[in-house]
Design an enzyme around this catalytic site. Structure first.
Site, PDB file in Angstrom:
ATOM      1  N   HIS B  88       0.838  -1.209   0.000  1.00  0.00           N
ATOM      2  CA  HIS B  88       0.000   0.000   0.000  1.00  0.00           C
ATOM      3  C   HIS B  88       0.869   1.254   0.000  1.00  0.00           C
ATOM      4  O   HIS B  88       1.930   1.281   0.622  1.00  0.00           O
ATOM      5  CB  HIS B  88      -1.004   0.010   1.152  1.00  0.00           C
ATOM      6  CG  HIS B  88      -0.407  -0.018   2.534  1.00  0.00           C
ATOM      7  ND1 HIS B  88      -0.155   1.125   3.250  1.00  0.00           N
ATOM      8  CD2 HIS B  88      -0.046  -1.057   3.335  1.00  0.00           C
ATOM      9  CE1 HIS B  88       0.351   0.789   4.436  1.00  0.00           C
ATOM     10  NE2 HIS B  88       0.429  -0.522   4.516  1.00  0.00           N
ATOM     11  N   ASP B  90      -0.415   4.268   0.843  1.00  0.00           N
ATOM     12  CA  ASP B  90      -0.900   5.274   1.800  1.00  0.00           C
ATOM     13  C   ASP B  90      -0.224   5.079   3.150  1.00  0.00           C
ATOM     14  O   ASP B  90       0.293   4.003   3.465  1.00  0.00           O
ATOM     15  CB  ASP B  90      -2.424   5.209   1.945  1.00  0.00           C
ATOM     16  CG  ASP B  90      -2.928   3.896   2.541  1.00  0.00           C
ATOM     17  OD1 ASP B  90      -2.330   2.830   2.232  1.00  0.00           O
ATOM     18  OD2 ASP B  90      -3.911   3.922   3.296  1.00  0.00           O
ATOM     19  N   ASP B 121       6.205   1.337   6.949  1.00  0.00           N
ATOM     20  CA  ASP B 121       4.797   0.942   6.749  1.00  0.00           C
ATOM     21  C   ASP B 121       4.125   1.849   5.741  1.00  0.00           C
ATOM     22  O   ASP B 121       3.627   2.884   6.090  1.00  0.00           O
ATOM     23  CB  ASP B 121       4.094   0.964   8.107  1.00  0.00           C
ATOM     24  CG  ASP B 121       2.614   0.625   8.031  1.00  0.00           C
ATOM     25  OD1 ASP B 121       2.163   0.079   7.026  1.00  0.00           O
ATOM     26  OD2 ASP B 121       1.898   0.952   9.005  1.00  0.00           O
ATOM     27  N   GLU B 155      -5.126   1.195   2.749  1.00  0.00           N
ATOM     28  CA  GLU B 155      -4.901   0.200   3.791  1.00  0.00           C
ATOM     29  C   GLU B 155      -5.033   0.819   5.172  1.00  0.00           C
ATOM     30  O   GLU B 155      -5.612   0.221   6.080  1.00  0.00           O
ATOM     31  CB  GLU B 155      -3.503  -0.434   3.646  1.00  0.00           C
ATOM     32  CG  GLU B 155      -3.376  -1.787   4.352  1.00  0.00           C
ATOM     33  CD  GLU B 155      -2.917  -1.690   5.803  1.00  0.00           C
ATOM     34  OE1 GLU B 155      -3.025  -2.695   6.523  1.00  0.00           O
ATOM     35  OE2 GLU B 155      -2.428  -0.616   6.235  1.00  0.00           O
ATOM     36  N   GLU B 156      -4.552   2.064   5.314  1.00  0.00           N
ATOM     37  CA  GLU B 156      -4.585   2.702   6.625  1.00  0.00           C
ATOM     38  C   GLU B 156      -5.961   3.265   6.946  1.00  0.00           C
ATOM     39  O   GLU B 156      -6.175   3.822   8.023  1.00  0.00           O
ATOM     40  CB  GLU B 156      -3.530   3.824   6.690  1.00  0.00           C
ATOM     41  CG  GLU B 156      -2.102   3.362   6.440  1.00  0.00           C
ATOM     42  CD  GLU B 156      -1.541   2.418   7.509  1.00  0.00           C
ATOM     43  OE1 GLU B 156      -2.271   2.002   8.413  1.00  0.00           O
ATOM     44  OE2 GLU B 156      -0.346   2.080   7.407  1.00  0.00           O
ATOM     45  N   ASP B 182       4.557  -6.415   4.783  1.00  0.00           N
ATOM     46  CA  ASP B 182       3.933  -5.321   5.545  1.00  0.00           C
ATOM     47  C   ASP B 182       3.858  -5.717   7.022  1.00  0.00           C
ATOM     48  O   ASP B 182       2.951  -5.303   7.732  1.00  0.00           O
ATOM     49  CB  ASP B 182       2.534  -5.044   4.968  1.00  0.00           C
ATOM     50  CG  ASP B 182       1.924  -3.744   5.491  1.00  0.00           C
ATOM     51  OD1 ASP B 182       2.679  -2.884   5.985  1.00  0.00           O
ATOM     52  OD2 ASP B 182       0.688  -3.602   5.412  1.00  0.00           O
ATOM     53  N   HIS B 430       2.822   3.933  12.879  1.00  0.00           N
ATOM     54  CA  HIS B 430       1.651   4.737  13.276  1.00  0.00           C
ATOM     55  C   HIS B 430       2.009   5.760  14.352  1.00  0.00           C
ATOM     56  O   HIS B 430       1.125   6.411  14.885  1.00  0.00           O
ATOM     57  CB  HIS B 430       0.500   3.853  13.805  1.00  0.00           C
ATOM     58  CG  HIS B 430      -0.052   2.895  12.778  1.00  0.00           C
ATOM     59  ND1 HIS B 430      -1.273   2.296  12.916  1.00  0.00           N
ATOM     60  CD2 HIS B 430       0.447   2.466  11.605  1.00  0.00           C
ATOM     61  CE1 HIS B 430      -1.496   1.525  11.864  1.00  0.00           C
ATOM     62  NE2 HIS B 430      -0.469   1.600  11.067  1.00  0.00           N
TER      63      HIS B 430
END
Lengths: 465, 465
Positions: B88, B90, B121, B155-156, B182, B430
């Protein structure tokens, strides 16, 4: 002299409104450091305006925080009483900004209401007194009383430097009574004299778990989430009867006597009127065993004001924040010592902290509560002034809010404190779309003009002048 | 062919790093509407880069949300397997911004770590595969397998449009196995193949009381504070045993068998290592009766991610907010249906709402959990590739996070999903200061190059080519 002043005030309403708008345009939010310069500007604006209307010795006194503005006019003679008018030039923050229908610092007229932050609390109510003084000084060239103004810039952030200022300037501030317009009346026709204010202890709690924000998928279940712990901690601060659940919290609360309860509950505020005023689906039943009027004004409360940490934007973020903080305040009733209460709070919170994180609680600001005795001539003069302008005698009510200076002046100078307000319950104080009902602005100016005359007359000074 | 590709990758590490930095500089935060244009830019960047390295049919397919980027190289012949690489483009939001030590979208090298949002990530782990493909195509001019890339931009934010995209492009995406980088390995030397991911249900709760924010002094005690009610509601979502306290929540959770428990608890992650990794004063004991490893990966959890309403600035504001909102997510284990769980949640929350306010709960996003069977040749090839590069066989662990595409591909195509990650536990996913351990970036490229070769060889395609 009285009639001339009243006529002047009536003829110069547009100018008074214009000056109030200028005052409001200065975004004097005391609690936000980025508004420090606006605070200085607002203090400077007051000094200039006070001088222009004929007050003397107008000065912005520096403090450890924002300046206190002082001015006086002391030529009414020794037989005339001295009145100290207290007010504040600082205002609350404006967030949530998106809920304002007009810009908060651009005063906007809609119907007979002026919308802006500070329109009612307290710039509008404070300007009532500047306009009434101007009306005397621009006509008779004198006032019926000796008058002092003390206008602080930290009321909305707990008046933290005011006590020291009062200690250091005791002679300057010496007075026979304190007059404050920073409360609300019942409705546009029904004046109210406030006979008690609650104290306040405003606290901040922080819970720190991990060193950095973590991914809840990877650490959820093994690292305790500070927000999970914070909601548990905050929820535990009330018991199931709606009482504040901090050991010792109620120890010094004096039970309400049957006579007090009768007086509190006689007011015209009903559960129905409160519901309509606020738009809630139902009122809170709150602390078991007390009526709405008792819970609002005569019982202590605890409120969560904000919780920070994690993610509150649009969409989703699966974060376990390193730190969560919460702002909590307690409204206190007379005889509860805010210092003692904050210590109970801090001990309790730190004891409740789970072993998975470090808890810290600290005091943000404090204020004593106070009860005003209503059998003084200073209060009676306010009742008569109200009656002359509003056509009815005021109600005597307790107010749930906190005005730290009331306790300060009651204790230090042992003089009556007269809480003669001109706001309305729906002025939206501290909220978006704050407004001031302008007919009350003008009635307020007339009431203040009459009040100075009545207080002087009671004292016999009027005859002497 | 293999050796040339490995040599190329080794010689071109600086170029791979430079390309990754370019990719990272695009602030592609899918969950924030103001980054929509950045999302398009990131998708466009991928299309251009894929084309430049020799992939074909590179296209950004529009969806109802952010585009899905597809590209392929399908000339390995019918005997060679087809591998679909998922990733991903994003990234997560960056707040709290003040805790970043370097700008989140300016990739910064410190030692052997690259600091930036998305470094691990998933931009860094995704770029591993672009670099490995480039190494083949720029040397042999061909790949040992047929390869497809499907890179999503949501994805996020829950992969909300991916299922429809997969439904609509079933032929295009047909594959023999799915390869995803991931996830994270245990430490720089110890590779890990993930054998299960948790599902996710991300919810938002709102409680609305009054029509406008109110002053707590005036209404405290009679208007219930939505923040007071919210903390009570959120606190009640766990019971005293650390279990999620929503009726029916555990109904479909399969009990862990003794064999499963043994497998889960054999891992090298200890309570001590978790404590050191996160810096917490103590780990959470969590749900009674389960070990840390079980609670992290094999039991469902509930976390509060943020609470909005009232005032969280510097200083004090005594507000009863009109509305409080909270973001809450639940990590789900296989056999828990996210749709059913969200319905249980919504019913429960709306039932808990006090009569003093209006409660609403809604789903922000959803994802199924999945368990991967480890006895497929595709997984064995990953184990061998890891071993050739890292010098040891991988561990097989369950992961607490959620990768919705794993369940989607397992269910739709009934093909093995290989979770071959190159992140580290302390990559700060994150969180502020996300980073990628660059030696793993380069090992990852080598592992991927070897993996394509091994998968083709297993299939006999290598010999045929």
């Amino acid at each position: 002299m009285l009639d001339q002043a009243l006529a002047y005030a009536q003829a110069h309403r547009p100018e008074a409104l214009e000056a109030l708008k200028q005052f409001i345009r200065i975004p004097s939010i005391s609690t936000l450091p980025e508004h420090k310069i606006d605070m200085q500007q607002a203090a400077g604006w007051l000094v200039e305006k006070m001088t222009a209307i004929g007050l003397e010795h107008a000065t912005a006194y520096p403090t450890a925080g924002h300046p206190v503005v002082y001015a006086d006019w002391l030529h009414a003679g020794p037989a005339a009483p001295t009145v100290l008018v207290y007010g504040h030039y600082d205002v609350q923050p404006v967030d949530p900004l998106e809920e304002w229908q007009t810009p908060p610092f651009e005063p906007t007229l809609q119907g007979d209401k002026l919308y802006a932050r500070g329109a009612s609390d307290d710039k509008g109510q404070l300007y009532v007194h500047l306009a009434s003084v101007e009306a005397y000084l621009k006509t008779a060239g004198r006032l019926p009383v000796n008058l002092k103004f003390m206008i602080e810039g930290e009321e909305e952030s707990g008046s933290v430097n005011l006590e020291q200022f009062v200690q250091e300037h005791g002679d300057l501030l010496q007075t026979d009574l304190v007059l404050i317009s920073d409360t609300h009346i019942l409705d546009p026709q029904t004046p109210v004299i406030i006979t008690g204010v609650r104290g306040l202890a405003y606290m901040e709690i922080s819970l720190r778990g991990s060193e950095r924000d973590l991914h809840s998928g990877i650490y959820g279940g093994v690292v305790e989430n500070p927000l999970n712990a914070m909601v548990r901690l905050l929820a535990s601060l009330h018991d199931e009867q709606g009482r504040v659940n901090i050991p010792g919290f109620y120890d010094d609360v004096l039970p309400l006597t049957p006579a007090e309860r009768a007086a509190i509950n006689v007011g015209p505020v009903t559960d129905e009127s409160l519901k309509a005023e606020t738009g809630v689906p139902a009122l809170w039943t709150g602390e078991t065993g007390y009526t709405s009027a008792e819970r609002r004004g005569a019982r202590p409360t605890l409120d969560v004001h904000g919780i920070k940490g994690g993610f509150t934007g649009v969409g989703a973020k699966t974060v376990i924040p390193a730190v969560a903080t919460a702002k909590v305040s307690m409204r206190l009733v007379p005889n509860q010592d805010p210092y003692k209460i904050t210590q109970l709070f801090i001990n309790h919170v730190e004891r409740l902290a789970p072993p998975t994180m470090v808890a810290k609680a600290q005091t943000i600001h404090l204020g004593d509560g106070a009860v005003v005795t209503i059998d003084s001539p200073a209060i009676e003069a306010a009742a008569v002034a109200y009656e002359q302008v509003f056509g009815q005698r005021p109600l005597y009510l307790r107010e749930g809010g906190s005005i730290p200076v009331v306790a300060l002046f009651s204790k230090k100078f042992k003089v009556p404190v007269v809480l003669m307000g001109f706001g309305l319950p729906d002025d939206a104080l501290h909220a978006p779309n704050e407004r001031f009902h302008l007919p009350n602005f003008y009635r307020g100016i007339e009431t203040a003009i009459r009040y100075y005359d009545l207080v002087a007359y009671q004292n016999g000074a009027q005859a002497a002048a």
